[in-house]
Motif scaffolding. Structure first.
Motif, PDB file in Angstrom:
ATOM      1  N   GLY A  26       0.901  -1.225  -0.099  1.00  0.00           N
ATOM      2  CA  GLY A  26      -0.063   0.120  -0.069  1.00  0.00           C
ATOM      3  C   GLY A  26       0.731   1.093   0.166  1.00  0.00           C
ATOM      4  O   GLY A  26       0.382   2.191   0.785  1.00  0.00           O
ATOM      5  N   GLN A  27       2.003   1.190  -0.635  1.00  0.00           N
ATOM      6  CA  GLN A  27       2.986   2.252  -0.650  1.00  0.00           C
ATOM      7  C   GLN A  27       2.400   3.596  -1.569  1.00  0.00           C
ATOM      8  O   GLN A  27       2.907   3.547  -2.906  1.00  0.00           O
ATOM      9  CB  GLN A  27       4.403   1.951  -1.071  1.00  0.00           C
ATOM     10  CG  GLN A  27       4.753   1.067   0.167  1.00  0.00           C
ATOM     11  CD  GLN A  27       6.281   0.733  -0.019  1.00  0.00           C
ATOM     12  OE1 GLN A  27       6.675   0.476  -0.953  1.00  0.00           O
ATOM     13  NE2 GLN A  27       6.854   0.184   1.198  1.00  0.00           N
ATOM     14  N   ASN A  28       1.707   4.557  -1.163  1.00  0.00           N
ATOM     15  CA  ASN A  28       1.556   5.794  -1.662  1.00  0.00           C
ATOM     16  C   ASN A  28       1.756   6.909  -0.936  1.00  0.00           C
ATOM     17  O   ASN A  28       1.098   6.927   0.016  1.00  0.00           O
ATOM     18  CB  ASN A  28      -0.121   6.079  -2.197  1.00  0.00           C
ATOM     19  CG  ASN A  28      -0.547   4.719  -3.144  1.00  0.00           C
ATOM     20  OD1 ASN A  28      -1.320   3.702  -2.400  1.00  0.00           O
ATOM     21  ND2 ASN A  28      -0.413   4.740  -3.985  1.00  0.00           N
ATOM     22  N   GLY A  55       3.418   3.043   9.617  1.00  0.00           N
ATOM     23  CA  GLY A  55       3.793   3.196   8.114  1.00  0.00           C
ATOM     24  C   GLY A  55       4.459   4.620   7.738  1.00  0.00           C
ATOM     25  O   GLY A  55       3.721   5.424   7.224  1.00  0.00           O
ATOM     26  N   PRO A  56       5.436   5.041   8.087  1.00  0.00           N
ATOM     27  CA  PRO A  56       6.028   6.349   7.886  1.00  0.00           C
ATOM     28  C   PRO A  56       6.630   6.527   6.507  1.00  0.00           C
ATOM     29  O   PRO A  56       6.624   7.846   6.091  1.00  0.00           O
ATOM     30  CB  PRO A  56       7.225   6.258   9.036  1.00  0.00           C
ATOM     31  CG  PRO A  56       7.795   5.065   9.090  1.00  0.00           C
ATOM     32  CD  PRO A  56       6.540   4.151   9.219  1.00  0.00           C
ATOM     33  N   GLY A  57       6.892   5.466   5.828  1.00  0.00           N
ATOM     34  CA  GLY A  57       7.046   5.792   4.506  1.00  0.00           C
ATOM     35  C   GLY A  57       8.575   6.335   4.321  1.00  0.00           C
ATOM     36  O   GLY A  57       9.567   5.826   5.105  1.00  0.00           O
ATOM     37  N   ASP A  78       8.373  -2.237   5.982  1.00  0.00           N
ATOM     38  CA  ASP A  78       9.415  -2.442   4.817  1.00  0.00           C
ATOM     39  C   ASP A  78      10.921  -1.950   5.509  1.00  0.00           C
ATOM     40  O   ASP A  78      10.979  -0.774   5.437  1.00  0.00           O
ATOM     41  CB  ASP A  78       8.801  -1.490   3.744  1.00  0.00           C
ATOM     42  CG  ASP A  78       9.661  -1.693   2.486  1.00  0.00           C
ATOM     43  OD1 ASP A  78      10.754  -2.562   2.419  1.00  0.00           O
ATOM     44  OD2 ASP A  78       9.230  -1.232   1.329  1.00  0.00           O
ATOM     45  N   VAL A 102       2.307  -3.917  12.027  1.00  0.00           N
ATOM     46  CA  VAL A 102       1.580  -3.143  13.124  1.00  0.00           C
ATOM     47  C   VAL A 102       0.697  -4.329  13.620  1.00  0.00           C
ATOM     48  O   VAL A 102       0.282  -4.272  14.827  1.00  0.00           O
ATOM     49  CB  VAL A 102       0.956  -1.955  12.731  1.00  0.00           C
ATOM     50  CG1 VAL A 102      -0.158  -2.106  11.573  1.00  0.00           C
ATOM     51  CG2 VAL A 102       0.166  -1.100  13.806  1.00  0.00           C
ATOM     52  N   ASN A 125      -0.925   7.627   7.797  1.00  0.00           N
ATOM     53  CA  ASN A 125      -1.482   7.620   6.349  1.00  0.00           C
ATOM     54  C   ASN A 125      -1.305   6.196   6.270  1.00  0.00           C
ATOM     55  O   ASN A 125      -0.383   5.676   5.833  1.00  0.00           O
ATOM     56  CB  ASN A 125      -0.522   8.407   5.530  1.00  0.00           C
ATOM     57  CG  ASN A 125      -0.960   8.202   4.033  1.00  0.00           C
ATOM     58  OD1 ASN A 125      -1.981   7.568   3.680  1.00  0.00           O
ATOM     59  ND2 ASN A 125      -0.023   8.550   2.952  1.00  0.00           N
ATOM     60  N   PRO A 127      -1.782   2.082   5.331  1.00  0.00           N
ATOM     61  CA  PRO A 127      -1.657   1.319   4.363  1.00  0.00           C
ATOM     62  C   PRO A 127      -3.204   0.871   3.828  1.00  0.00           C
ATOM     63  O   PRO A 127      -3.603   0.243   4.873  1.00  0.00           O
ATOM     64  CB  PRO A 127      -0.803   0.228   4.440  1.00  0.00           C
ATOM     65  CG  PRO A 127      -0.513   0.341   5.748  1.00  0.00           C
ATOM     66  CD  PRO A 127      -1.057   1.376   6.490  1.00  0.00           C
TER      67      PRO A 127
HETATM   68  N1  SAM Z   1       3.367   7.763   5.996  1.00  0.00           N
HETATM   69  C1  SAM Z   1       3.804   7.921   4.198  1.00  0.00           C
HETATM   70  C2  SAM Z   1       3.367   8.914   3.758  1.00  0.00           C
HETATM   71  O1  SAM Z   1       2.156   9.496   3.924  1.00  0.00           O
HETATM   72  O2  SAM Z   1       3.940   9.444   2.906  1.00  0.00           O
HETATM   73  C3  SAM Z   1       3.642   6.412   3.879  1.00  0.00           C
HETATM   74  C4  SAM Z   1       2.249   6.162   3.602  1.00  0.00           C
HETATM   75  S1  SAM Z   1       2.021   4.606   2.671  1.00  0.00           S
HETATM   76  C5  SAM Z   1       0.403   4.784   2.339  1.00  0.00           C
HETATM   77  C6  SAM Z   1       1.725   3.308   3.848  1.00  0.00           C
HETATM   78  C7  SAM Z   1       2.864   2.711   4.733  1.00  0.00           C
HETATM   79  O3  SAM Z   1       2.879   1.805   5.554  1.00  0.00           O
HETATM   80  C8  SAM Z   1       4.259   2.266   3.769  1.00  0.00           C
HETATM   81  O4  SAM Z   1       5.199   2.723   4.337  1.00  0.00           O
HETATM   82  C9  SAM Z   1       4.247   0.998   3.911  1.00  0.00           C
HETATM   83  O5  SAM Z   1       5.504   0.166   3.778  1.00  0.00           O
HETATM   84  C10 SAM Z   1       3.798   0.963   5.340  1.00  0.00           C
HETATM   85  N2  SAM Z   1       3.122  -0.658   5.794  1.00  0.00           N
HETATM   86  C11 SAM Z   1       2.662  -1.384   5.041  1.00  0.00           C
HETATM   87  N3  SAM Z   1       1.991  -2.413   5.732  1.00  0.00           N
HETATM   88  C12 SAM Z   1       2.307  -2.452   7.085  1.00  0.00           C
HETATM   89  C13 SAM Z   1       2.195  -3.125   8.136  1.00  0.00           C
HETATM   90  N4  SAM Z   1       1.553  -4.038   8.177  1.00  0.00           N
HETATM   91  N5  SAM Z   1       2.913  -2.647   9.299  1.00  0.00           N
HETATM   92  C14 SAM Z   1       3.555  -1.433   9.372  1.00  0.00           C
HETATM   93  N6  SAM Z   1       3.886  -0.668   8.074  1.00  0.00           N
HETATM   94  C15 SAM Z   1       3.212  -1.169   7.068  1.00  0.00           C
END
Ligand code: SAM
Length: 287
Positions: A26-28, A55-57, A78, A102, A125, A127
């Motif tokens: 869900g990386q946006n 999910g700090p990205g 990730d 998480v 934000n 995923p």
């Molecule tokens: N916060 C950042 C932003 O707003 O640009 C990234 C948001 S992105 C929608 C979701 C983030 O959640 C990604 O970095 C992804 O790798 C991470 N993620 C996905 N599944 C996860 C999980 N089960 N536990 C923790 N982080 C997760």
């Protein structure tokens, strides 16, 4: 390094680390500079507050949270993003990144260990592929948190924040309502993300109630009833509750009568109190 919320800076960082987006995670990533400060403010990041981020990205929201709150703990699955976050958040000593899923994290323990004596909020934000399980985990575990401010798909936001008794409401609306007061804060267009998702998004805030909105004898029964009622939302309550709970129609009919709810009503017409009354009636005979 330029300003982190600047799209040029983000592109430069991603190319420096050879980062490729994972759809399945869900990386946006947010690239609209106005969204993160607003989320951090409305999410309650301020002095005296500890923030859990999911999910700090590359840390765009984390950065704004760290500027305002006493401490930020961000959970990122990730591991490719860990060196990036080390870089983008280098100026802060109040941020901790935990490399974990998480859904498998003991959040109660994390709060006890990381935020003693602090008010705690969640701001993320999310995923989108795990929106509901994450929100339900945060609520059902009865964590000592004040609020949950999250970016979700607009459709999910509308469902989560719909008033009960309206067509937009679903099982998750009723469940969330039990624990929190939900509010849709603002919408975010697909162009605010890289890569842009196919759907619009919105930021919602769930303010956790100190005591649940309604009193029930058995919470498990309440959630069974809610799930069953919405399982076949076009059917009457009499039919869907009987089918989904595996309880005879006569008994369901008696419970509905005693709760003052018509057997012909549908789940989307019920208030929180009516769900509670039905659960209490069924609980008397189903233990
Ligand atoms: N916060 C950042 C932003 O707003 O640009 C990234 C948001 S992105 C929608 C979701 C983030 O959640 C990604 O970095 C992804 O790798 C991470 N993620 C996905 N599944 C996860 C999980 N089960 N536990 C923790 N982080 C997760």
């Amino acid at each position: 390094m330029g300003k982190l919320s600047d799209i040029g800076t983000i592109k430069e960082i991603l190319s420096r680390y050879g980062f490729s987006f994972s759809k399945s995670l869900g990386q946006n990533f947010l690239v609209n500079p106005s969204v993160c400060p607003k989320m951090a403010e409305l999410g309650g990041a301020k002095k005296g507050v500890g923030v859990i981020e999911i999910g700090p990205g590359i840390g765009v929201l984390t950065y704004e949270l760290a500027l305002r709150a006493d401490k930020v703990v961000s959970i990122e699955l990730d591991k490719r993003l860990l060196p990036v976050l080390d870089d983008t958040l280098a100026e802060f000593d109040n941020v901790k990144i935990i490399n974990a899923d998480v859904l498998k994290t003991d959040l109660r323990r994390l709060i006890e260990e990381e935020f003693p004596g602090m008010d705690v909020v969640v701001c993320a934000n999310l995923p989108y592929y795990i929106t509901s399980p994450v929100i339900m985990k945060l609520l059902e575990e009865r964590l000592p948190i004040k609020s949950i401010t999250v970016m979700v798909q607009k459709e999910a936001a509308q469902r989560l924040c719909a008033p009960l008794g309206t067509r937009e409401a679903g099982a998750v609306t009723a469940a969330v309502n039990y624990y929190a007061n939900a509010e849709l804060l603002f919408s975010v267009s697909p162009g605010s993300f890289m890569p842009p998702p196919k759907v619009s998004s919105a930021v919602i805030r769930l303010d956790i109630r100190e005591t649940p909105q309604i009193s029930v004898d058995n919470e498990k029964m309440l959630f069974r009833v809610i799930k069953a009622a919405f399982a076949q939302r076009r059917k009457t309550l009499l039919n869907t509750l009987s089918n989904s709970l595996g309880i005879g129609k006569e008994q369901i009919s008696r419970a509905l009568d005693a709760s003052g709810v018509s057997t012909a009503a549908r789940a989307e017409q019920l208030t929180a109190e009516e769900f509670a009354r039905i659960a209490n009636e069924l609980n008397k005979t189903q233990n």
